[in-house]
Design an enzyme around this catalytic site. Sequence first.
Site, mmCIF file in Angstrom:
data_model
loop_
_atom_site.group_PDB
_atom_site.id
_atom_site.type_symbol
_atom_site.label_atom_id
_atom_site.label_comp_id
_atom_site.label_asym_id
_atom_site.label_seq_id
_atom_site.Cartn_x
_atom_site.Cartn_y
_atom_site.Cartn_z
ATOM 1 N N ASP A 350 0.750 -1.195 -0.088
ATOM 2 C CA ASP A 350 -0.096 0.050 0.008
ATOM 3 C C ASP A 350 0.921 1.536 0.081
ATOM 4 O O ASP A 350 1.921 1.314 0.526
ATOM 5 C CB ASP A 350 -0.869 -0.026 1.473
ATOM 6 C CG ASP A 350 -2.020 1.043 1.485
ATOM 7 O OD1 ASP A 350 -2.850 1.118 0.291
ATOM 8 O OD2 ASP A 350 -1.640 1.775 2.401
ATOM 9 N N GLU A 379 1.335 0.215 -4.979
ATOM 10 C CA GLU A 379 1.006 1.465 -5.460
ATOM 11 C C GLU A 379 2.081 2.548 -5.588
ATOM 12 O O GLU A 379 2.609 2.851 -4.415
ATOM 13 C CB GLU A 379 -0.012 2.308 -4.610
ATOM 14 C CG GLU A 379 -1.427 1.558 -4.384
ATOM 15 C CD GLU A 379 -2.445 2.085 -3.392
ATOM 16 O OE1 GLU A 379 -3.563 2.384 -3.854
ATOM 17 O OE2 GLU A 379 -2.115 2.200 -2.332
#
Length: 667
Positions: A350, A379
């Site tokens: 993340d 990400e």
Amino acid sequence: MKKPFALALVAGILTIMSCNTQNNPTVGDFASYPTYTKGDLGLTYTLKASTIKLWAPSADSVRLNIYDQGADSPAIESVQMERGPKGTWKATLKGDRKGQFYTFNVFTEGRMLAETPGVWNKAVGVNGLRAAIIDLADTNPEGWENDQRREVENYTDIVIYEMHHRDFSISENSGITNKGKFLALTEQGTRTTEGLASGIDHLKELGITHVHILPSYDYGSIDEAHLEQGNYNWGYDPKNYNVPEGGYSTDPFTPEVRIREMKQMVQALHKAGIGVIMDVVYNHTFVNDGSNFSLTVPGYYYRQTEEGDYSNASGCGNETASERPMVRHYIVESVKYWAREFHIDGFRFDLMAIHDIETMNAVRAELDKISTDIFVYGEGWMAGGSPLAGELQASKHNGKLFPRVAVFSDDIRDGLRGEWMNAGEGGFATGKVGERQKESIKFGVVGATEHPEVDYSKVNYSSAAYANDPVEVINYVSCHDDECLRDKIATVAKDAGAEQQKRMDLLAQTVVLTSQGVPFIFCGEELYRTKQGIRNTYNQPDEINRIDWSHKSTHNDVFTYYRELIRMRRSHPAFRMATTEQVAENLHFVESPEGTVVYTLNGAAVGDEWSEIIVVLNGNRGGVNVALPAGEWNIVCEDAKMNLDAPRAFAGGKFWVHGTSALIAYR
Ligand code: CA
């Protein structure tokens, strides 16, 4: 630039964290802290003694509290820990202590910090308040020693399915007994009310290769002592990084249960030929001063602003400092633990850009020592400004500097569906077919690699290729963030009828599943799921987030199309080339009418039985004529229908490609 995930989380966490204190973190001379990487931090359990070690270099003393319950009981014993080498503290508890719990109180700068189970615990009581003394061997399900992670030849062979435990199984019509639990994914032979395969059988039928589960480590937003309340959360609020979430177990009070049940889930998925990817959120913690990090070594685990406040690149109140040796060590050891103990097949980071490049390279290198089958991606952005210098960030723009770690392509995503910050604007799949959309689709088609026929200056958010090879990009059009695909299309293509909106959905996923790179779909898209138009559903009730399994019957056309697309991809290596050279040599774009992307694949060159393939993507709402080279072609996809087993013959020449649809043909 803020990304959709971040926006979702900002809104979410601010609410959850209303009780959080916002005092300044202690800013110490962190560089002077000794490091300790011996690998025995936390609990070492034997029948004769339990040894507990903690790294707390700024502590003046540390008290270890022992309990016979996981919560709400007085200490039965307390012990002053002994100072060890390099900032460590140690206590040895004689006898077999299995079944007991412990916490630490760190004394520093003249005050006693609140109790914490520490950061190296691997088992906890209810709500993760106290660490548990267990024998990990007790948590292995039968046959665990024979369990193996899924073999992967090239990462481009992977088809990812992103899932939340509750979404997948909680509906009455899921046919699953252990609703919302790890065990839901162990149930064989489950059926929807209409008698179609659900659960793990559904995943096998769909043909995905890896399940990516939303946060499944212990998080803070769900009260595990009151699961009957049925509360929902995505789980991007980490509490204990090395312990499964209690809310997904059938008994969050007994520490072994959540560990065993998660292993049972992994084992069942592996038996079904499906890998398990964990969503890991090392970039921030649920709370600031009250986190296990802060209560152990104040300040050290987080970055600070020049004023000494918590910096906030996560949008959640804090950001971790992976560039500090013991933070990097912690992240690397944590993923190694999940890979070894739980046989995990991959990790999705993340807000990965909050981590520094050196850390991501260390993660990749250490996981490679366990297995090169393990896939790593994340990400490639963050949700706010960070003190970490841009050139050090594991962002997608620096993607080539951390090889074999993939990044999400928001370029193809928004090229297909419309820019996330312009809620009402569509993309290629919904009929907005400008140069920008077209080049963003082409960028996705070549897997974000260097290709002489792509004009990078016109791509959505990137001016250059960021993948060394197509194994380093995730192509997708939707995930848990923002509207699911159907809802997004309904928003931006209000004028289109229901049938045409469905065709837009199919066209978008056709691009995802035929492009070079690693495709990723969001759970339930194959059943044409809706979240009732709600963008940020992180804490919405099950009624919004759950998969309605009756859709498998009412939207069986969508399911069949997705399944056949996946089958085509997995049967044909031309759609999943492993190197940039292969793509540049064997994929060529063809001059085509406005609003279309047309390319050919040289299948023969990569061992595909389809020696020549042509793909026409028509984003226009109306049909167009495209010229196919003369000679016999086999049409396997046209007019929003797949026909793999009985392709239609076509003799070449002008071919009418219907509006909002793809044509795929081979010879
Ligand atoms: Ca929890």
